[in-house]
Design a protein around this motif. Structure first.
Motif, PDB file in Angstrom:
ATOM      1  N   UNK A 182      60.573  31.092  -9.204  1.00 28.21           N
ATOM      2  CA  UNK A 182      60.117  29.528  -8.138  1.00 28.21           C
ATOM      3  C   UNK A 182      60.067  28.696  -9.115  1.00 28.21           C
ATOM      4  N   UNK A 183      60.938  27.716  -9.003  1.00 26.78           N
ATOM      5  CA  UNK A 183      60.845  25.977  -9.865  1.00 26.78           C
ATOM      6  C   UNK A 183      60.233  25.273  -9.488  1.00 26.78           C
ATOM      7  N   UNK A 184      59.183  24.681 -10.054  1.00 23.74           N
ATOM      8  CA  UNK A 184      58.228  23.710  -9.650  1.00 23.74           C
ATOM      9  C   UNK A 184      58.282  22.467 -10.446  1.00 23.74           C
ATOM     10  N   UNK A 185      58.133  21.333  -9.944  1.00 23.34           N
ATOM     11  CA  UNK A 185      58.272  20.099 -10.546  1.00 23.34           C
ATOM     12  C   UNK A 185      57.283  19.632 -11.893  1.00 23.34           C
ATOM     13  N   UNK A 186      56.078  20.281 -11.551  1.00 21.81           N
ATOM     14  CA  UNK A 186      54.814  19.847 -12.393  1.00 21.81           C
ATOM     15  C   UNK A 186      53.819  21.031 -12.422  1.00 21.81           C
ATOM     16  N   UNK A 187      53.392  21.289 -13.633  1.00 20.10           N
ATOM     17  CA  UNK A 187      52.400  22.330 -13.966  1.00 20.10           C
ATOM     18  C   UNK A 187      51.179  21.726 -14.993  1.00 20.10           C
ATOM     19  N   UNK A 188      50.180  22.683 -15.159  1.00 18.01           N
ATOM     20  CA  UNK A 188      49.274  22.164 -16.125  1.00 18.01           C
ATOM     21  C   UNK A 188      50.164  22.043 -17.479  1.00 18.01           C
ATOM     22  N   UNK A 221      60.316  20.488 -16.274  1.00 21.00           N
ATOM     23  CA  UNK A 221      60.396  19.636 -17.166  1.00 21.00           C
ATOM     24  C   UNK A 221      60.053  20.369 -18.599  1.00 21.00           C
ATOM     25  N   UNK A 222      59.383  21.509 -18.727  1.00 20.90           N
ATOM     26  CA  UNK A 222      58.920  21.912 -19.923  1.00 20.90           C
ATOM     27  C   UNK A 222      59.645  23.341 -20.314  1.00 20.90           C
ATOM     28  N   UNK A 223      59.827  24.014 -19.207  1.00 19.68           N
ATOM     29  CA  UNK A 223      60.334  25.546 -19.143  1.00 19.68           C
ATOM     30  C   UNK A 223      59.247  26.594 -19.210  1.00 19.68           C
ATOM     31  N   UNK A 224      58.090  26.088 -19.126  1.00 25.92           N
ATOM     32  CA  UNK A 224      56.803  26.885 -19.164  1.00 25.92           C
ATOM     33  C   UNK A 224      56.874  27.762 -17.914  1.00 25.92           C
ATOM     34  N   UNK A 225      56.612  29.173 -18.352  1.00 25.56           N
ATOM     35  CA  UNK A 225      56.631  30.117 -16.929  1.00 25.56           C
ATOM     36  C   UNK A 225      55.342  31.033 -17.103  1.00 25.56           C
ATOM     37  N   UNK A 226      55.009  31.282 -16.080  1.00 21.31           N
ATOM     38  CA  UNK A 226      53.706  31.929 -15.546  1.00 21.31           C
ATOM     39  C   UNK A 226      53.676  32.774 -14.530  1.00 21.31           C
ATOM     40  N   UNK A 227      53.176  34.228 -14.718  1.00 18.13           N
ATOM     41  CA  UNK A 227      53.091  34.933 -13.636  1.00 18.13           C
ATOM     42  C   UNK A 227      52.045  35.014 -12.801  1.00 18.13           C
TER      43      UNK A 227
END
Length: 87
Positions: free
Chosen positions: A46-52, A18-24
């Motif tokens: 890995x693309x995920x639907x929802x993060x923090x 949704x937001x394009x936010x990435x974390x390792x």
């Protein structure tokens, strides 16, 4: 700990769809899709639907879709009037 039964962990980049936010982070998941990270190395993506970054609990942007309760919805659906309600 038994040897040979645990999966191998490796660095993976997770991306919020949704937001394009990435974390390792370390993970056992793999992907054919890769991305170059800030350190210059290439990691599986890995693309995920929802993060923090997009979850309403962490962002404070909660959606209230239902204003009335279950009893009010039932009474409205079946046309039952509350005799004790102020008009």
């Amino acid at each position: 700990m038994k040897q040979g039964i645990h999966p191998e962990y490796h660095p993976v980049v997770f991306m919020d769809s949704q937001t394009g936010y990435k974390f390792l982070s370390g993970s056992t998941k793999t992907s054919q899709e890769t991305v170059e990270w800030e350190d210059g190395n290439t990691y599986p993506l890995i693309r995920v639907e929802i993060t923090s970054d997009s979850h309403p609990f962490y962002t404070g942007r909660q959606k209230f879709t239902q204003a009335d309760g279950r009893i009010d919805r039932f009474n409205k659906k079946y046309g039952i009037k509350d005799e004790n309600a102020a008009e």
